[in-house]
Scaffold this active site. Structure first.
Site, mmCIF file in Angstrom:
data_model
loop_
_atom_site.group_PDB
_atom_site.id
_atom_site.type_symbol
_atom_site.label_atom_id
_atom_site.label_comp_id
_atom_site.label_asym_id
_atom_site.label_seq_id
_atom_site.Cartn_x
_atom_site.Cartn_y
_atom_site.Cartn_z
ATOM 1 N N VAL A 65 43.127 41.883 36.536
ATOM 2 C CA VAL A 65 42.962 41.000 37.230
ATOM 3 C C VAL A 65 42.572 39.333 36.942
ATOM 4 O O VAL A 65 41.822 38.382 37.126
ATOM 5 C CB VAL A 65 42.946 41.318 38.635
ATOM 6 C CG1 VAL A 65 43.824 41.478 39.516
ATOM 7 C CG2 VAL A 65 41.730 41.152 38.851
ATOM 8 N N ASN A 91 43.385 44.501 45.990
ATOM 9 C CA ASN A 91 42.377 45.558 45.589
ATOM 10 C C ASN A 91 41.874 46.401 44.244
ATOM 11 O O ASN A 91 40.497 47.173 44.613
ATOM 12 C CB ASN A 91 43.428 46.849 45.644
ATOM 13 C CG ASN A 91 43.310 47.983 45.550
ATOM 14 O OD1 ASN A 91 42.108 49.480 46.832
ATOM 15 N ND2 ASN A 91 43.230 49.010 44.837
ATOM 16 N N SER A 142 33.695 46.397 51.350
ATOM 17 C CA SER A 142 33.255 47.589 50.540
ATOM 18 C C SER A 142 32.244 48.124 52.561
ATOM 19 O O SER A 142 31.919 47.217 52.472
ATOM 20 C CB SER A 142 32.698 47.602 49.970
ATOM 21 O OG SER A 142 31.411 49.519 49.689
ATOM 22 N N TYR A 155 27.545 45.538 42.717
ATOM 23 C CA TYR A 155 28.979 46.056 43.341
ATOM 24 C C TYR A 155 28.905 45.609 44.800
ATOM 25 O O TYR A 155 29.886 44.760 45.485
ATOM 26 C CB TYR A 155 29.057 47.025 43.354
ATOM 27 C CG TYR A 155 30.220 47.812 43.782
ATOM 28 C CD1 TYR A 155 31.464 48.363 43.429
ATOM 29 C CD2 TYR A 155 30.226 48.493 44.874
ATOM 30 C CE1 TYR A 155 32.690 48.246 43.960
ATOM 31 C CE2 TYR A 155 31.083 48.957 46.003
ATOM 32 C CZ TYR A 155 32.387 49.062 45.067
ATOM 33 O OH TYR A 155 33.827 49.878 45.689
ATOM 34 N N ALA A 156 27.364 45.671 45.436
ATOM 35 C CA ALA A 156 27.200 45.205 46.841
ATOM 36 C C ALA A 156 28.006 43.869 46.939
ATOM 37 O O ALA A 156 27.779 43.050 48.282
ATOM 38 C CB ALA A 156 26.209 45.886 47.553
ATOM 39 N N LYS A 159 30.285 42.803 46.817
ATOM 40 C CA LYS A 159 31.815 42.938 48.238
ATOM 41 C C LYS A 159 31.930 42.568 49.267
ATOM 42 O O LYS A 159 32.056 42.020 49.645
ATOM 43 C CB LYS A 159 31.632 44.758 48.650
ATOM 44 C CG LYS A 159 31.981 45.434 46.959
ATOM 45 C CD LYS A 159 33.991 45.045 47.449
ATOM 46 C CE LYS A 159 34.765 45.837 46.116
ATOM 47 N NZ LYS A 159 36.043 46.262 46.524
ATOM 48 N N ILE A 188 35.681 57.252 49.971
ATOM 49 C CA ILE A 188 37.028 57.759 49.911
ATOM 50 C C ILE A 188 37.231 58.585 48.775
ATOM 51 O O ILE A 188 36.634 58.412 47.692
ATOM 52 C CB ILE A 188 38.182 56.655 49.615
ATOM 53 C CG1 ILE A 188 38.029 55.177 51.066
ATOM 54 C CG2 ILE A 188 39.519 56.992 49.930
ATOM 55 C CD1 ILE A 188 37.565 55.911 52.421
HETATM 56 N N1 LIG Z 1 36.455 54.368 46.583
HETATM 57 C C1 LIG Z 1 35.948 54.221 47.696
HETATM 58 O O1 LIG Z 1 34.816 55.151 48.118
HETATM 59 C C2 LIG Z 1 35.609 53.055 48.082
HETATM 60 C C3 LIG Z 1 35.067 53.004 48.801
HETATM 61 C C4 LIG Z 1 34.967 51.084 49.376
HETATM 62 C C5 LIG Z 1 35.460 50.359 48.462
HETATM 63 N N2 LIG Z 1 36.115 50.798 48.002
HETATM 64 C C6 LIG Z 1 37.333 49.658 46.750
HETATM 65 O O2 LIG Z 1 38.772 50.004 46.772
HETATM 66 C C7 LIG Z 1 39.071 49.640 45.822
HETATM 67 C C8 LIG Z 1 39.916 50.739 44.816
HETATM 68 O O3 LIG Z 1 39.102 51.505 44.723
HETATM 69 P P1 LIG Z 1 39.546 52.766 44.152
HETATM 70 O O4 LIG Z 1 38.533 53.855 44.423
HETATM 71 O O5 LIG Z 1 41.544 53.207 44.914
HETATM 72 O O6 LIG Z 1 39.146 52.820 42.924
HETATM 73 P P2 LIG Z 1 39.984 53.790 41.191
HETATM 74 O O7 LIG Z 1 39.261 53.176 40.264
HETATM 75 O O8 LIG Z 1 39.859 54.543 42.005
HETATM 76 O O9 LIG Z 1 41.375 52.329 41.242
HETATM 77 C C9 LIG Z 1 40.800 50.824 41.088
HETATM 78 C C10 LIG Z 1 42.071 50.382 40.247
HETATM 79 O O10 LIG Z 1 41.519 49.519 40.259
HETATM 80 C C11 LIG Z 1 42.084 48.862 38.447
HETATM 81 N N3 LIG Z 1 41.407 47.814 37.897
HETATM 82 C C12 LIG Z 1 39.959 48.056 37.681
HETATM 83 N N4 LIG Z 1 40.353 46.474 36.854
HETATM 84 C C13 LIG Z 1 40.989 45.973 37.463
HETATM 85 C C14 LIG Z 1 41.642 44.789 36.407
HETATM 86 N N5 LIG Z 1 40.617 43.902 35.390
HETATM 87 N N6 LIG Z 1 42.032 44.314 36.729
HETATM 88 C C15 LIG Z 1 43.753 45.512 37.688
HETATM 89 N N7 LIG Z 1 42.803 46.119 37.542
HETATM 90 C C16 LIG Z 1 42.178 46.791 37.825
HETATM 91 C C17 LIG Z 1 41.663 50.261 37.660
HETATM 92 O O11 LIG Z 1 42.432 50.777 37.022
HETATM 93 C C18 LIG Z 1 42.227 51.532 38.998
HETATM 94 O O12 LIG Z 1 43.570 51.850 38.680
HETATM 95 C C19 LIG Z 1 38.227 49.063 44.784
HETATM 96 O O13 LIG Z 1 38.407 47.226 45.145
HETATM 97 C C20 LIG Z 1 37.204 49.859 44.921
HETATM 98 O O14 LIG Z 1 35.741 48.705 45.153
HETATM 99 C C21 LIG Z 1 36.718 51.952 47.261
#
Ligand SMILES: NC(=O)c1ccc[n+]([C@@H]2O[C@H](COP(=O)([O-])OP(=O)(O)OC[C@H]3O[C@@H](n4cnc5c(N)ncnc54)[C@H](O)[C@@H]3O)[C@@H](O)[C@H]2O)c1
Length: 255
Positions: A65, A91, A142, A155-156, A159, A188
């Site tokens: 992205v 996402n 987030s 990060y924060a 977000k 999560i």
């Molecule tokens: N897991 C949590 O507790 C949590 C909490 C709040 C917010 N989030 C947000 O939810 C979203 C998903 O997180 P997750 O926990 O599933 O993380 P994850 O790392 O398990 O999955 C994220 C996915 O995004 C892909 N990605 C990263 N950079 C990319 C790029 N430049 N282009 C395309 N794809 C890319 C990764 O390869 C991965 O498959 C994120 O935006 C994260 O910040 C997660």
């Protein structure tokens, strides 16, 4: 009463783009839309997205992205595959940032570009293709875009930017019949949080501090995302919805 979920016809005829869909929350969101009848383009920078899409019977695109042409390439792939784009879910994101004083320029640039600027650029490229009325955008923010938590500064901030972008764009696109909302997940269980879950203090603060006393799952996020894209949410726009087991509302008194 037994829940009847998902509804295999709710998104029949709709086409959805989900970024960061190879695994974790994005995979859960793609799976939910597919189960509810949508056609889904799963976009990710890691090639595992091809396997994830195949498992769901959907279409994959390996693309970062952060590439300057990402939005245009994503839109073209969805239009080539489905002939339309109804829903965009931003996402994709990276985790693991640091305190400000430990953050070098490269780290700050990487987090602000991947987790914020790319969301604006991709959305700008996809919006012209969304139906008017009827288009839907959901951004993944987030809880750390809403409340402070020392140690994840870039990060924060990114977000929080996603949350504000959601409100800005909701106002800009509402007159055209496009609704824009965000979900702000709590902790999560995904590959992103594997390291955090091995950190005792973090787990104590976040998991034990969560009123429902458990971590969330990708399915816990996918349901609210689908709701925000459904007809039930036709009067909802500009909302940043915490999906956090009550963490922001009532951090557990035990902590
Ligand atoms: N897991 C949590 O507790 C949590 C909490 C709040 C917010 N989030 C947000 O939810 C979203 C998903 O997180 P997750 O926990 O599933 O993380 P994850 O790392 O398990 O999955 C994220 C996915 O995004 C892909 N990605 C990263 N950079 C990319 C790029 N430049 N282009 C395309 N794809 C890319 C990764 O390869 C991965 O498959 C994120 O935006 C994260 O910040 C997660």
């Amino acid at each position: 009463m037994e829940a009847v979920l998902p509804d295999p016809t709710r998104f029949a005829g709709k086409a959805v783009i989900v970024s960061g869909a190879a695994r974790g929350i994005g995979e859960g969101i793609a799976e939910r839309f597919a189960a509810e009848g949508a056609k889904v383009l799963l976009v990710d920078v890691i090639p595992e997205v091809v396997e994830t899409a195949a498992r769901l019977g959907q279409v994959a695109l390996v693309k970062s992205v952060t590439d300057r042409d990402a939005g245009e390439v994503m839109a073209k792939a969805a239009l080539d595959a489905f002939g339309r784009i109804d829903i965009l879910v931003n996402n994709a994101g990276i985790g693991g940032s640091k305190r400000l004083m430990e953050s070098d320029d490269a780290l700050i640039d990487r987090f602000l570009d991947t987790n914020l600027a790319a969301v604006l650029r991709v959305t700008r490229a996809v919006v012209p293709h969304l139906p008017r009325p009827g288009g839907r955008i959901v951004n993944i923010s987030s809880i750390f875009g809403i409340t402070g938590y020392p140690g994840t500064t870039a990060y924060a901030v990114a977000k929080a930017g996603v949350a504000q972008f959601t409100r800005q764009l909701a106002g800009e696109l509402a007159p055209e019949g496009i609704l824009v909302n965000a979900v702000a997940p709590g902790l999560i269980a995904t590959p992103m949080t594997t390291g955090h879950r091995q950190n005792a203090l973090y787990t104590r603060l976040i998991v034990e501090g969560t009123p429902v006393e458990r971590m969330g799952t990708p399915a816990d996020i996918a349901g609210p995302v689908a709701f925000l894209c459904s007809e039930d949410a036709a009067f909802v726009t500009g909302v940043v919805m915490p999906v956090d087991g009550g963490f922001l509302a009532a951090r557990h008194g035990k902590i």
